[in-house]
Scaffold this motif. Sequence first.
Motif, PDB file in Angstrom:
ATOM      1  N   THR A   1      -5.519  -2.212  -6.186  1.00 19.64           N
ATOM      2  CA  THR A   1      -5.163  -3.442  -6.897  1.00 19.64           C
ATOM      3  C   THR A   1      -3.794  -3.940  -6.464  1.00 19.64           C
ATOM      4  OG1 THR A   1      -6.471  -2.803  -8.842  1.00 19.64           O
ATOM      5  CG2 THR A   1      -4.780  -4.485  -9.160  1.00 19.64           C
ATOM      6  N   VAL A   2      -2.804  -3.070  -6.489  1.00 20.58           N
ATOM      7  CA  VAL A   2      -1.447  -3.477  -6.119  1.00 20.58           C
ATOM      8  C   VAL A   2      -1.399  -3.890  -4.650  1.00 20.58           C
ATOM      9  CG1 VAL A   2       0.962  -2.734  -5.915  1.00 20.58           C
ATOM     10  CG2 VAL A   2      -0.406  -2.022  -7.889  1.00 20.58           C
ATOM     11  N   LYS A   3      -2.080  -3.138  -3.790  1.00 18.64           N
ATOM     12  CA  LYS A   3      -2.075  -3.450  -2.361  1.00 18.64           C
ATOM     13  C   LYS A   3      -2.654  -4.836  -2.092  1.00 18.64           C
ATOM     14  CE  LYS A   3      -5.382  -2.136   0.245  1.00 18.64           C
ATOM     15  NZ  LYS A   3      -6.390  -1.389   1.037  1.00 18.64           N
ATOM     16  N   ILE A   4      -3.792  -5.150  -2.696  1.00 16.58           N
ATOM     17  CA  ILE A   4      -4.445  -6.440  -2.448  1.00 16.58           C
ATOM     18  C   ILE A   4      -3.621  -7.585  -3.020  1.00 16.58           C
ATOM     19  CG2 ILE A   4      -6.477  -7.833  -2.988  1.00 16.58           C
ATOM     20  CD1 ILE A   4      -8.138  -5.273  -2.783  1.00 16.58           C
ATOM     21  N   LEU A   5      -3.038  -7.410  -4.205  1.00 17.31           N
ATOM     22  CA  LEU A   5      -2.217  -8.472  -4.792  1.00 17.31           C
ATOM     23  C   LEU A   5      -0.967  -8.730  -3.950  1.00 17.31           C
ATOM     24  CD1 LEU A   5      -2.500  -7.669  -8.608  1.00 17.31           C
ATOM     25  CD2 LEU A   5      -3.593  -9.526  -7.347  1.00 17.31           C
ATOM     26  N   LEU A   6      -0.362  -7.676  -3.432  1.00 23.89           N
ATOM     27  CA  LEU A   6       0.797  -7.856  -2.550  1.00 23.89           C
ATOM     28  C   LEU A   6       0.404  -8.612  -1.288  1.00 23.89           C
ATOM     29  CD1 LEU A   6       2.563  -4.366  -2.824  1.00 23.89           C
ATOM     30  CD2 LEU A   6       3.511  -6.555  -3.569  1.00 23.89           C
ATOM     31  N   LEU A   7      -0.729  -8.233  -0.702  1.00 23.15           N
ATOM     32  CA  LEU A   7      -1.202  -8.932   0.488  1.00 23.15           C
ATOM     33  C   LEU A   7      -1.534 -10.386   0.180  1.00 23.15           C
ATOM     34  CD1 LEU A   7      -3.547  -6.223   2.059  1.00 23.15           C
ATOM     35  CD2 LEU A   7      -1.439  -7.114   3.069  1.00 23.15           C
ATOM     36  N   LEU A   8      -2.142 -10.617  -0.978  1.00 21.91           N
ATOM     37  CA  LEU A   8      -2.537 -11.974  -1.352  1.00 21.91           C
ATOM     38  C   LEU A   8      -1.326 -12.899  -1.396  1.00 21.91           C
ATOM     39  CD1 LEU A   8      -5.074 -13.595  -2.311  1.00 21.91           C
ATOM     40  CD2 LEU A   8      -4.295 -13.148  -4.641  1.00 21.91           C
TER      41      LEU A   8
ATOM     42  N   ILE B   1      -0.872 -15.536   1.823  1.00 21.51           N
ATOM     43  CA  ILE B   1      -1.127 -16.935   1.482  1.00 21.51           C
ATOM     44  C   ILE B   1       0.143 -17.757   1.651  1.00 21.51           C
ATOM     45  CG2 ILE B   1      -1.758 -18.534  -0.371  1.00 21.51           C
ATOM     46  CD1 ILE B   1      -4.083 -16.979   0.822  1.00 21.51           C
ATOM     47  N   TYR B   2       1.275 -17.228   1.201  1.00 15.38           N
ATOM     48  CA  TYR B   2       2.540 -17.954   1.351  1.00 15.38           C
ATOM     49  C   TYR B   2       2.868 -18.138   2.840  1.00 15.38           C
ATOM     50  CZ  TYR B   2       7.435 -19.311   0.968  1.00 15.38           C
ATOM     51  OH  TYR B   2       8.624 -19.994   1.081  1.00 15.38           O
ATOM     52  N   GLY B   3       2.741 -17.061   3.605  1.00 15.78           N
ATOM     53  CA  GLY B   3       3.093 -17.126   5.026  1.00 15.78           C
ATOM     54  C   GLY B   3       2.215 -18.096   5.798  1.00 15.78           C
TER      55      GLY B   3
ATOM     56  N   LEU C   1      -6.342 -13.122   4.156  1.00 14.96           N
ATOM     57  CA  LEU C   1      -6.245 -13.773   5.461  1.00 14.96           C
ATOM     58  C   LEU C   1      -7.392 -14.749   5.678  1.00 14.96           C
ATOM     59  CD1 LEU C   1      -5.013 -11.190   8.136  1.00 14.96           C
ATOM     60  CD2 LEU C   1      -4.066 -13.437   7.632  1.00 14.96           C
ATOM     61  N   PHE C   2      -8.590 -14.357   5.266  1.00 17.42           N
ATOM     62  CA  PHE C   2      -9.741 -15.246   5.378  1.00 17.42           C
ATOM     63  C   PHE C   2      -9.489 -16.536   4.596  1.00 17.42           C
ATOM     64  CE2 PHE C   2     -13.628 -16.779   3.282  1.00 17.42           C
ATOM     65  CZ  PHE C   2     -14.378 -17.150   4.383  1.00 17.42           C
TER      66      PHE C   2
ATOM     67  N   SER D   1       3.653 -23.865  -3.811  1.00 15.21           N
ATOM     68  CA  SER D   1       2.620 -24.473  -4.644  1.00 15.21           C
ATOM     69  C   SER D   1       1.239 -23.918  -4.317  1.00 15.21           C
ATOM     70  CB  SER D   1       2.636 -25.992  -4.452  1.00 15.21           C
ATOM     71  OG  SER D   1       1.567 -26.605  -5.135  1.00 15.21           O
ATOM     72  N   GLU D   2       0.960 -23.759  -3.026  1.00 14.19           N
ATOM     73  CA  GLU D   2      -0.342 -23.240  -2.590  1.00 14.19           C
ATOM     74  C   GLU D   2      -0.544 -21.804  -3.060  1.00 14.19           C
ATOM     75  OE1 GLU D   2      -3.516 -24.186   0.507  1.00 14.19           O
ATOM     76  OE2 GLU D   2      -2.382 -25.202  -1.037  1.00 14.19           O
ATOM     77  N   THR D   3       0.481 -20.974  -2.923  1.00 13.71           N
ATOM     78  CA  THR D   3       0.384 -19.570  -3.336  1.00 13.71           C
ATOM     79  C   THR D   3       0.145 -19.451  -4.831  1.00 13.71           C
ATOM     80  OG1 THR D   3       1.880 -18.957  -1.540  1.00 13.71           O
ATOM     81  CG2 THR D   3       1.547 -17.338  -3.282  1.00 13.71           C
ATOM     82  N   ALA D   4       0.925 -20.194  -5.620  1.00 16.79           N
ATOM     83  CA  ALA D   4       0.782 -20.142  -7.069  1.00 16.79           C
ATOM     84  C   ALA D   4      -0.611 -20.591  -7.506  1.00 16.79           C
ATOM     85  CB  ALA D   4       1.851 -21.015  -7.729  1.00 16.79           C
ATOM     86  N   SER D   5      -1.119 -21.671  -6.905  1.00 17.67           N
ATOM     87  CA  SER D   5      -2.418 -22.213  -7.290  1.00 17.67           C
ATOM     88  C   SER D   5      -3.545 -21.233  -6.991  1.00 17.67           C
ATOM     89  CB  SER D   5      -2.657 -23.533  -6.547  1.00 17.67           C
ATOM     90  OG  SER D   5      -3.958 -24.020  -6.786  1.00 17.67           O
ATOM     91  N   ILE D   6      -3.536 -20.650  -5.789  1.00 19.76           N
ATOM     92  CA  ILE D   6      -4.624 -19.748  -5.396  1.00 19.76           C
ATOM     93  C   ILE D   6      -4.555 -18.432  -6.163  1.00 19.76           C
ATOM     94  CG2 ILE D   6      -5.553 -18.396  -3.475  1.00 19.76           C
ATOM     95  CD1 ILE D   6      -4.811 -20.712  -1.639  1.00 19.76           C
ATOM     96  N   CYS D   7      -3.360 -17.876  -6.318  1.00 23.61           N
ATOM     97  CA  CYS D   7      -3.228 -16.593  -7.024  1.00 23.61           C
ATOM     98  C   CYS D   7      -3.662 -16.699  -8.479  1.00 23.61           C
ATOM     99  CB  CYS D   7      -1.791 -16.094  -6.935  1.00 23.61           C
ATOM    100  SG  CYS D   7      -1.330 -15.498  -5.295  1.00 23.61           S
TER     101      CYS D   7
END
Length: 398
Positions: free
Chosen positions: A103-110, A114-116, A162-163, A267-273
Amino acid sequence: MRIFLRKHFNYSTSIALLYEVAMSATPKTPSCCCACGSQPTAPIENPKGWNGKYFAAVAGLAALWWLAYSSVLPASHWLVFKVLGLDPDSHWGLSLEFFLYDTVKILLLLVALIYGIAWIRASLNVERVRDFLAGKRRGLGYFLGATFGAVTPFCSCSSIPLFLGFTTARIPIGITMSFLITSPLINEIAVVLLWGLLGWKFTLVYVLVGMAAGILGGFVMDGLNAGRWLQPFILETLEKAPAHHFINEAGEVQKLTIRQRHSFAYSETASICKRVWKWVIMGVGIGAALHGFVPDNWFADNLGAGEWWSVPAAVLVAIPLYSNVTGIIPIMESLLTKGLPIGTTLAFCMSAVAASIPEVMMLRQIMTIKLQATFIGYLWVIFTVLGWLFNILGPYMV
């Protein structure tokens, strides 16, 4: 640990700076050139020293992110087995450790990916890349997508951020699918382990089959125009992609400022997360239960040996398993030593790695049911055909 943090970066200052940057860069007027869909306008001038503060904050948080990401596994192990005192061999212990870690790993990657990717989208002319890959070089795009998937060390769930980033960057759906299919199947660690356990012939076959499955999947998805089956909010995001430049009064082309790029990425990161975080937790929770309570040997002992139906059955029963390619290799070796045909073994292991219930739950927030059914159906068909093929060719590979 405190000495290390103080020596290398002031983490509280970094967080405060990035918060200040985010608040100051958040669009408040229609002049913003981001996902709101407004027309391109002149870049907003940054306050003096703004860029320096921004990059300092990013550097500090990047160090924090790497420290957290590299500490997730040992921290999960310590918390579950040392602090809570659960037995490392117990079902509950294995499930809880898996749940915390993944869970922590995927959320960190997300968050990071997404931001990058969104920042890069606002910095580069993504349309040129898209047009390059969408023309006569589409086949090259499938190969590049599959190759990039092969060199990224992600499991089926970890490759979703990434997808999602590639999709919102308007990279053709077939290329992103090539990545999504190949990414969990192949990585450098798997190649080394396979080579040591099963020899170079089987390793080469596995890599070629994994790459071929990804490339062919790209052709199929583009042929079906599968991009129309993405979720509406994804399609809306694609329509409101940011303009990467504007034309000033003198007719000169100017790119967006650092501040505007950050504004769009934030904005994109916040919306998708906000949309997907709960599904990440639910999906990993189901995967953790399967990981801890469902024995792999049960599947291995009930697949049959050599019957035609054993291959499609192996693909179906492997989907509930949630494992990465490194973890599936010992199972692969065990199945082969028990006398299971090479094709059935290959189909079982590739299905367990490429598809899982947690992945399906997370992808449901990105794909409609039609696209998900097409994706899973393709995997079932291609792995079944490959299993039958290698059961025929198996005797010649020894």
